[in-house]
Design a protein around this motif. Structure first.
Motif: not given
Ligand code: ATP
Ligand code: MG
Length: 400
Positions: A254-268
């Motif tokens: 759904a989203y593959n840009d420079n905030l991907l890591v942020t989104i995944l870390r928030r999910a974690m």
């Protein structure tokens, strides 16, 4: 001549307040667990200390365990003598004569806990010191800076004699400051952060995110091995293995840009928080260190933190990498952490992760993923929990 007993001492902080008895019980419980394999020894707790009667067992087996029990500040292998002047002074001479490195100077420090003993501590220092001088050639007394200080404690039923005061693990007894959930990766930092949290008296449960089949069985084994090292400090530890593949893949699609890591870390963090709430833990612990990677800038840390309500404890936040590595070596996790197996976070990493995520943008992206909360719940539900026990490498981790 072998020591008869090890005197293990609690820290002064541990002694304060109403919790003392509970702290001391915890330490005793853990000592017993760690020393299960040394059958001869017996434990006698006393105010501020625990006597470990060796009954012929080697001191070394006990010392190794004492280095792993938080809340113990120092220990001394000691010899015992009857509460009898002659017995005490000849034992004193025997100890000094038998030291592996013969001192040039020494002094005797007597503590008379037992007030019924006929000589007071000053008299004893003088009398026992004189006897040792007569019987061990080449010694002189130096009361200021002696090579060896022979401590003699006159207790209720016996005298204890020792020359060594060894530093213990320090910290607070395991579990005496509540429970937290550690986000345990296969990296160098998070196991060290976990050790520091345990040393502050936190009981830990570990959460690991894996992306099987993109990450291998060996990557999983590495985390189990790290948890096992931590378990040496606690007896055992729960390790929650969270399946992260589906969430990670869907977010990435759904989203593959420079905030991907942020989104995944928030999910974690959200998943870890749900596990923490389920398990009755009151904080999360991570291995984050300021500036180390893109997600650990101040804006990056803020963007992560705002995903959850529970406090995120970051024991290493101000620690240099080389100091972290030194700690990892001391604790015994460095070798395992240095193994190459891939981590879930190295998958799908965009070429330039943001070092300055904008909260409004992050929240807008997450609003465009209405399925995200369900995937978070699903990951929690499908989490498998292992109980990892110290020192049982050959056995498979037991599944709950
Ligand atoms: P580490 O050496 O602990 O892996 P790191 O410097 O590689 O840390 P990141 O990968 O950004 O930093 O991770 C920061 C923190 O997030 C880690 O210290 C750990 O607490 C947590 N974390 C990262 N990946 C995972 C994972 N796969 N499972 C559980 N926690 C993780
Ligand atoms: Mg990492």
């Amino acid at each position: 001549m072998k020591p008869d007993v090890v005197i293990a001492r609690f820290g002064e902080l541990t002694l304060k307040g109403r919790n003392r008895a509970r702290f001391e019980r915890r330490v005793l419980h853990q000592l017993k667990a760690l020393l299960e394999h040394v059958p001869g020894i017996r434990f006698t707790p006393e105010f501020g200390r625990i006597y470990i009667e060796l009954n012929g067992e080697p001191t070394e087996s006990v010392a190794a365990a004492l280095d792993k029990v938080f809340g113990l500040y120092s220990y001394s292998p000691a010899y015992t003598a009857e509460l009898d002047f002659d017995a005490i002074r000849s034992k004193a001479a025997e100890i000094v004569a038998g030291l592996p490195r013969r001192p040039e100077t020494f002094k005797v420090s007597v503590r008379r806990a037992n007030r019924s003993f006929p000589y007071d501590s000053q008299q004893m220092n003088y009398l026992v010191g004189g006897y040792v001088l007569e019987h061990v050639p080449g010694l002189t007394v130096d009361v200021r800076k002696p090579d060896t200080e022979l401590h003699i404690e006159l207790r209720e039923t016996r005298a204890l004699l020792y020359t060594d005061i060894v530093e213990g693990a320090g910290g607070y007894p395991y579990g005496s400051n509540g429970k937290a959930v550690l986000l345990l990766s296969g990296g160098i930092d998070s196991p060290v952060a976990g050790w520091m949290a345990m040393r502050r008296g936190l009981e830990l449960e570990a959460v690991h995110f894996h992306s099987f089949p993109y990450t291998s069985e060996r990557a999983k084994q590495k985390v189990v091995d790290l948890a096992r090292v931590l378990a040496q400090y606690s007896g055992d530890i729960k390790l929650h293995m969270v399946p992260f593949t589906e969430l990670q893949t869907k977010v990435h699609q759904a989203y593959n840009d420079n905030l991907l890591v942020t989104i995944l870390r928030r999910a974690m963090l959200r998943i870890a928080e749900k596990v923490a709430e389920r398990e009755g833990a009151q904080a999360l612990v991570t291995g984050e260190s300021l500036g180390q990677v893109a997600s650990q800038t101040l804006p990056g840390l803020n963007a992560s933190r705002r995903a959850v309500q529970l406090p995120i404890l970051q024991p290493l936040i101000m620690t240099d990498k080389r100091d972290i590595i030194r700690l990892a070596e001391d604790i015994g996790t460095f070798g395992i952490s240095s193994l190459p197996y891939e981590d879930c976070c190295t998958l799908f990493v965009p070429p330039s992760p943001s070092t300055n995520p904008n909260m409004r943008v992050v929240e807008a992206i997450e609003r465009n993923m209405p399925w995200l909360p369900d995937l978070i719940d699903k990951a929690v539900q499908e989490t498998e929990t292992l109980r990892i026990t110290a020192g049982r490498k050959d056995e498979h981790a037991h599944l709950f």
